[in-house]
Design an enzyme around this catalytic site. Structure first.
Site, PDB file in Angstrom:
ATOM      1  N   ASP A  92     -77.044  47.729  -9.656  1.00 20.51           N
ATOM      2  CA  ASP A  92     -77.290  46.655  -8.690  1.00 20.51           C
ATOM      3  C   ASP A  92     -77.586  47.291  -7.340  1.00 20.51           C
ATOM      4  O   ASP A  92     -76.959  48.290  -6.968  1.00 20.51           O
ATOM      5  CB  ASP A  92     -76.028  45.766  -8.605  1.00 20.51           C
ATOM      6  CG  ASP A  92     -76.282  44.401  -7.973  1.00 20.51           C
ATOM      7  OD1 ASP A  92     -76.844  44.356  -6.860  1.00 20.51           O
ATOM      8  OD2 ASP A  92     -75.892  43.396  -8.582  1.00 20.51           O
ATOM      9  N   ASN A  93     -78.501  46.710  -6.573  1.00 16.60           N
ATOM     10  CA  ASN A  93     -78.781  47.246  -5.230  1.00 16.60           C
ATOM     11  C   ASN A  93     -78.054  46.453  -4.142  1.00 16.60           C
ATOM     12  O   ASN A  93     -78.271  46.697  -2.958  1.00 16.60           O
ATOM     13  CB  ASN A  93     -80.290  47.289  -4.948  1.00 16.60           C
ATOM     14  CG  ASN A  93     -80.890  45.896  -4.799  1.00 16.60           C
ATOM     15  OD1 ASN A  93     -80.233  44.895  -5.044  1.00 16.60           O
ATOM     16  ND2 ASN A  93     -82.158  45.836  -4.389  1.00 16.60           N
ATOM     17  N   SER A 110     -84.379  30.550 -17.002  1.00 19.90           N
ATOM     18  CA  SER A 110     -83.886  29.390 -16.267  1.00 19.90           C
ATOM     19  C   SER A 110     -84.518  28.124 -16.812  1.00 19.90           C
ATOM     20  O   SER A 110     -85.687  28.126 -17.233  1.00 19.90           O
ATOM     21  CB  SER A 110     -84.258  29.556 -14.793  1.00 19.90           C
ATOM     22  OG  SER A 110     -84.049  28.355 -14.087  1.00 19.90           O
ATOM     23  N   TYR A 118     -90.841  31.120  -8.025  1.00 22.32           N
ATOM     24  CA  TYR A 118     -89.653  31.607  -8.726  1.00 22.32           C
ATOM     25  C   TYR A 118     -89.708  31.242 -10.210  1.00 22.32           C
ATOM     26  O   TYR A 118     -89.515  32.092 -11.086  1.00 22.32           O
ATOM     27  CB  TYR A 118     -88.382  31.022  -8.081  1.00 22.32           C
ATOM     28  CG  TYR A 118     -87.149  31.215  -8.931  1.00 22.32           C
ATOM     29  CD1 TYR A 118     -86.577  32.463  -9.079  1.00 22.32           C
ATOM     30  CD2 TYR A 118     -86.587  30.141  -9.619  1.00 22.32           C
ATOM     31  CE1 TYR A 118     -85.467  32.650  -9.894  1.00 22.32           C
ATOM     32  CE2 TYR A 118     -85.472  30.315 -10.426  1.00 22.32           C
ATOM     33  CZ  TYR A 118     -84.917  31.566 -10.559  1.00 22.32           C
ATOM     34  OH  TYR A 118     -83.824  31.735 -11.377  1.00 22.32           O
ATOM     35  N   LYS A 124     -90.074  33.595 -13.939  1.00 18.10           N
ATOM     36  CA  LYS A 124     -89.247  33.518 -15.159  1.00 18.10           C
ATOM     37  C   LYS A 124     -90.130  33.311 -16.386  1.00 18.10           C
ATOM     38  O   LYS A 124     -89.917  33.933 -17.438  1.00 18.10           O
ATOM     39  CB  LYS A 124     -88.225  32.388 -15.034  1.00 18.10           C
ATOM     40  CG  LYS A 124     -87.158  32.643 -13.981  1.00 18.10           C
ATOM     41  CD  LYS A 124     -86.272  33.823 -14.363  1.00 18.10           C
ATOM     42  CE  LYS A 124     -85.272  34.164 -13.291  1.00 18.10           C
ATOM     43  NZ  LYS A 124     -84.547  35.419 -13.564  1.00 18.10           N
TER      44      LYS A 124
HETATM   45  P1  NAD Z   1     -77.150  36.717  -7.799  1.00 17.29           P
HETATM   46  O1  NAD Z   1     -78.112  36.826  -6.669  1.00 17.29           O
HETATM   47  O2  NAD Z   1     -75.730  36.484  -7.496  1.00 17.29           O
HETATM   48  O3  NAD Z   1     -77.268  38.000  -8.740  1.00 17.29           O
HETATM   49  C1  NAD Z   1     -78.441  38.775  -8.836  1.00 17.29           C
HETATM   50  C2  NAD Z   1     -78.026  40.226  -8.621  1.00 17.29           C
HETATM   51  O4  NAD Z   1     -79.191  41.048  -8.700  1.00 17.29           O
HETATM   52  C3  NAD Z   1     -77.403  40.460  -7.252  1.00 17.29           C
HETATM   53  O5  NAD Z   1     -76.193  41.164  -7.399  1.00 17.29           O
HETATM   54  C4  NAD Z   1     -78.450  41.267  -6.504  1.00 17.29           C
HETATM   55  O6  NAD Z   1     -77.882  42.145  -5.567  1.00 17.29           O
HETATM   56  C5  NAD Z   1     -79.130  41.988  -7.639  1.00 17.29           C
HETATM   57  N1  NAD Z   1     -80.497  42.406  -7.343  1.00 17.29           N
HETATM   58  C6  NAD Z   1     -81.478  41.691  -6.710  1.00 17.29           C
HETATM   59  N2  NAD Z   1     -82.588  42.421  -6.605  1.00 17.29           N
HETATM   60  C7  NAD Z   1     -82.324  43.615  -7.197  1.00 17.29           C
HETATM   61  C8  NAD Z   1     -83.087  44.784  -7.403  1.00 17.29           C
HETATM   62  N3  NAD Z   1     -84.338  44.888  -6.987  1.00 17.29           N
HETATM   63  N4  NAD Z   1     -82.499  45.818  -8.049  1.00 17.29           N
HETATM   64  C9  NAD Z   1     -81.220  45.755  -8.465  1.00 17.29           C
HETATM   65  N5  NAD Z   1     -80.449  44.667  -8.290  1.00 17.29           N
HETATM   66  C10 NAD Z   1     -80.999  43.611  -7.657  1.00 17.29           C
HETATM   67  O7  NAD Z   1     -77.719  35.566  -8.760  1.00 17.29           O
HETATM   68  P2  NAD Z   1     -77.061  34.906 -10.066  1.00 17.29           P
HETATM   69  O8  NAD Z   1     -76.850  33.483  -9.775  1.00 17.29           O
HETATM   70  O9  NAD Z   1     -75.956  35.735 -10.570  1.00 17.29           O
HETATM   71  O10 NAD Z   1     -78.327  34.999 -11.040  1.00 17.29           O
HETATM   72  C11 NAD Z   1     -78.468  36.033 -11.993  1.00 17.29           C
HETATM   73  C12 NAD Z   1     -79.765  35.819 -12.738  1.00 17.29           C
HETATM   74  O11 NAD Z   1     -79.742  34.523 -13.358  1.00 17.29           O
HETATM   75  C13 NAD Z   1     -81.014  35.843 -11.859  1.00 17.29           C
HETATM   76  O12 NAD Z   1     -82.045  36.485 -12.577  1.00 17.29           O
HETATM   77  C14 NAD Z   1     -81.342  34.377 -11.674  1.00 17.29           C
HETATM   78  O13 NAD Z   1     -82.712  34.154 -11.465  1.00 17.29           O
HETATM   79  C15 NAD Z   1     -80.901  33.797 -13.009  1.00 17.29           C
HETATM   80  N6  NAD Z   1     -80.564  32.366 -12.939  1.00 17.29           N
HETATM   81  C16 NAD Z   1     -79.629  31.943 -12.037  1.00 17.29           C
HETATM   82  C17 NAD Z   1     -79.325  30.589 -11.954  1.00 17.29           C
HETATM   83  C18 NAD Z   1     -78.346  30.076 -10.932  1.00 17.29           C
HETATM   84  O14 NAD Z   1     -78.386  28.876 -10.611  1.00 17.29           O
HETATM   85  N7  NAD Z   1     -77.430  30.884 -10.414  1.00 17.29           N
HETATM   86  C19 NAD Z   1     -79.959  29.682 -12.806  1.00 17.29           C
HETATM   87  C20 NAD Z   1     -80.887  30.156 -13.719  1.00 17.29           C
HETATM   88  C21 NAD Z   1     -81.185  31.511 -13.781  1.00 17.29           C
HETATM   89  C1  WQD Z   2     -78.363  19.940  -7.732  1.00 13.88           C
HETATM   90  C2  WQD Z   2     -78.471  18.485  -7.276  1.00 13.88           C
HETATM   91  C3  WQD Z   2     -79.951  18.185  -5.413  1.00 13.88           C
HETATM   92  C4  WQD Z   2     -77.586  20.355  -2.456  1.00 13.88           C
HETATM   93  C5  WQD Z   2     -81.362  25.109  -8.704  1.00 13.88           C
HETATM   94  C6  WQD Z   2     -82.675  25.795  -8.938  1.00 13.88           C
HETATM   95  C7  WQD Z   2     -82.857  26.080 -10.407  1.00 13.88           C
HETATM   96  C8  WQD Z   2     -81.662  26.855 -10.961  1.00 13.88           C
HETATM   97  C9  WQD Z   2     -80.373  26.201 -10.605  1.00 13.88           C
HETATM   98  C10 WQD Z   2     -82.164  29.223 -10.871  1.00 13.88           C
HETATM   99  C11 WQD Z   2     -79.911  18.061  -6.937  1.00 13.88           C
HETATM  100  C12 WQD Z   2     -78.535  17.827  -5.034  1.00 13.88           C
HETATM  101  C13 WQD Z   2     -78.002  19.773  -3.634  1.00 13.88           C
HETATM  102  C14 WQD Z   2     -77.260  19.504  -1.350  1.00 13.88           C
HETATM  103  C15 WQD Z   2     -77.785  17.577  -2.703  1.00 13.88           C
HETATM  104  N1  WQD Z   2     -81.612  28.181 -10.399  1.00 13.88           N
HETATM  105  N2  WQD Z   2     -78.101  18.416  -3.764  1.00 13.88           N
HETATM  106  N3  WQD Z   2     -77.370  18.156  -1.529  1.00 13.88           N
HETATM  107  O1  WQD Z   2     -81.983  22.234  -7.620  1.00 13.88           O
HETATM  108  O2  WQD Z   2     -80.884  21.494  -9.788  1.00 13.88           O
HETATM  109  O3  WQD Z   2     -81.335  23.876  -9.414  1.00 13.88           O
HETATM  110  O4  WQD Z   2     -80.307  25.944  -9.190  1.00 13.88           O
HETATM  111  O5  WQD Z   2     -82.873  29.355 -11.830  1.00 13.88           O
HETATM  112  O6  WQD Z   2     -84.042  26.790 -10.542  1.00 13.88           O
HETATM  113  O7  WQD Z   2     -83.719  24.940  -8.477  1.00 13.88           O
HETATM  114  O8  WQD Z   2     -79.561  22.822  -8.116  1.00 13.88           O
HETATM  115  O9  WQD Z   2     -77.439  22.765  -6.872  1.00 13.88           O
HETATM  116  O10 WQD Z   2     -79.621  22.872  -5.585  1.00 13.88           O
HETATM  117  O11 WQD Z   2     -79.022  20.775  -6.767  1.00 13.88           O
HETATM  118  O12 WQD Z   2     -77.876  16.352  -2.809  1.00 13.88           O
HETATM  119  O13 WQD Z   2     -76.921  19.960  -0.261  1.00 13.88           O
HETATM  120  O14 WQD Z   2     -77.731  18.341  -6.054  1.00 13.88           O
HETATM  121  O15 WQD Z   2     -80.875  17.299  -4.805  1.00 13.88           O
HETATM  122  O16 WQD Z   2     -80.050  16.732  -7.325  1.00 13.88           O
HETATM  123  P1  WQD Z   2     -81.038  22.501  -8.701  1.00 13.88           P
HETATM  124  P2  WQD Z   2     -78.861  22.390  -6.760  1.00 13.88           P
END
Ligand code: NAD
Ligand code: WQD
Length: 338
Positions: A32-33, A125, A149, A153
């Site tokens: 991780d960076n 995602s 974004y 994916k």
């Molecule tokens: P996060 O940002 O907490 O974790 C991502 C990690 O990757 C971080 O620790 C960051 O420092 C590291 N990172 C970023 N760029 C890097 C690089 N160039 N080299 C090495 N490390 C790097 O996010 P998260 O919520 O834990 O998400 C993890 C994965 O899941 C991501 O790929 C994200 O797109 C995917 N995802 C997250 C969600 C969500 O809502 N949290 C939903 C769907 C998919």
């Molecule tokens: C949830 C609901 C908002 C904040 C995002 C990314 C998605 C995935 C997961 C990575 C919605 C409402 C939110 C606020 C609100 N990530 N809301 N007030 O948008 O479903 O998904 O995270 O892959 O790609 O888009 O999640 O938690 O932002 O919103 O009313 O201050 O809460 O409108 O209905 P979302 P969220």
């Protein structure tokens, strides 16, 4: 026991998964960076697990650094979390998102190929589906992401599919997460966003803690039970368990498989707010605001493929999600900066 290279292992989902892997007896190396995380998360994972992952600070865009790690650690499998994940920022800085998420993943895959590492679990995602043509989203729903974004994916899923098709004996599971929330029940690790949170649960937690004044609810005129958006929230510890199941699946199966990770149950923004009030034992102020651009009314996962192929189902409910988020927030008012 498997040797698992976890990219993004210090992040929100990565740290919970590293903990689950260590507890299950696997050997873990976090790469991780810290672009969006803190090494403190891994220190706490070590305390909770009673043993340490190997920890390397490095960037997935840095091929030489990846190469050195693969050479030394010789992973059996990779769980690839590292990447950038803010939808709004991806509209402002698309090239940064393509560089890290797409080119970075290509570096990871090429390094895997060089070192004959054949199994990958990738963080995809639900955002790859875009606007719902029908609900719940099953894995065969058309893919039409609406942000840079989301497109990163989708492109990575396609790259992985092509690679697996071309390389005999390789195996990939692309987990399509819905809305990950919650924290480990210890309250020691959790989601620690920088600045004002974009996502609902971290925002609710800060309002409950008195650090933000009120929640702005984006839209109360959606076609849902109460007019507010509906999502399939999934507890991060259930999500971590899904990665263990996916790793096991990848070890016994070849090919590339996309699998939804959700509960199959939706909760609206207002329902989540009320559940959080119960968890925190206090009222949470809110006001209705206009819809947020790009939001969909409803998002729900079809979860039968995960049950069938991974023998995994979510076990934690909305109350668990809110109680654990509140536990993390109240023990760590400044996140890992405490
Ligand atoms: P996060 O940002 O907490 O974790 C991502 C990690 O990757 C971080 O620790 C960051 O420092 C590291 N990172 C970023 N760029 C890097 C690089 N160039 N080299 C090495 N490390 C790097 O996010 P998260 O919520 O834990 O998400 C993890 C994965 O899941 C991501 O790929 C994200 O797109 C995917 N995802 C997250 C969600 C969500 O809502 N949290 C939903 C769907 C998919
Ligand atoms: C949830 C609901 C908002 C904040 C995002 C990314 C998605 C995935 C997961 C990575 C919605 C409402 C939110 C606020 C609100 N990530 N809301 N007030 O948008 O479903 O998904 O995270 O892959 O790609 O888009 O999640 O938690 O932002 O919103 O009313 O201050 O809460 O409108 O209905 P979302 P969220």
């Amino acid at each position: 026991m498997t040797r698992v290279l976890v990219t993004g292992g210090a992040g929100y989902i990565g740290s919970h998964t590293a903990l689950a892997l260590l507890r299950a007896g696997h050997d873990v190396l976090s790469f991780d960076n810290y672009a969006n995380s803190s090494p403190e998360a891994l220190r706490r994972v070590t305390v909770l697990a009673g043993r340490s992952p190997e920890i390397v600070e490095g960037d997935i865009r840095d091929r030489a650094a990846l190469d050195a790690v693969f050479f030394r650690f010789r992973p059996d499998a990779v769980i690839h979390f590292a990447g950038l994940k803010a939808v709004g920022e991806s509209v402002e800085r698309p090239l940064a998102y393509y560089r890290t998420n797409v080119t970075g993943t290509q570096e990871v895959l090429e390094t895997m190929q060089t070192h004959d590492c054949r199994q990958i679990v990738f963080s995809s995602s639900a955002t790859v589906y875009g606007e719902a043509r029908y609900l719940p989203f099953d894995e065969d729903h058309p893919l039409a992401p609406t942000s840079p974004y989301g497109r990163t994916k989708l492109f990575v899923e396609d790259i992985i599919r092509d690679w697996v098709h071309a390389r005999r004996g390789t195996s990939a599971v692309m987990l399509r997460y819905f809305n990950p929330v919650g924290a480990d029940m210890s309250g020691q690790i959790g989601e620690d966003p920088n600045g004002i949170p974009n996502n609902l649960l971290p925002y609710l937690a800060r309002v409950a803690a008195g650090r933000l004044e009120r929640l702005g609810i984006f839209g109360n005129d959606y076609d849902t039970r109460d007019g507010t958006g509906e999502r399939d929230f999934i507890h991060v510890s259930d999500l971590a368990d899904a990665h263990l199941a996916a790793l096991d699946f990848a070890a016994h199966q070849i090919g590339a498989t996309a699998i939804n990770v959700g509960t199959g149950q939706g909760a609206t923004v207002l329902e989540m707010l009320h559940a959080f009030e119960t968890a925190a034992g206090r009222q949470i102020a809110y006001q209705f605001l206009p819809r947020r651009p790009g939001d969909v009314a409803r998002s729900l996962a079809a979860v039968d493929r995960a049950a069938r192929l991974l023998n995994w189902r979510a076990t934690r409910d909305v109350a668990d999600m809110c109680v654990s988020t509140w536990n993390w927030q109240s023990r760590n008012p400044d996140g890992y900066g405490t």
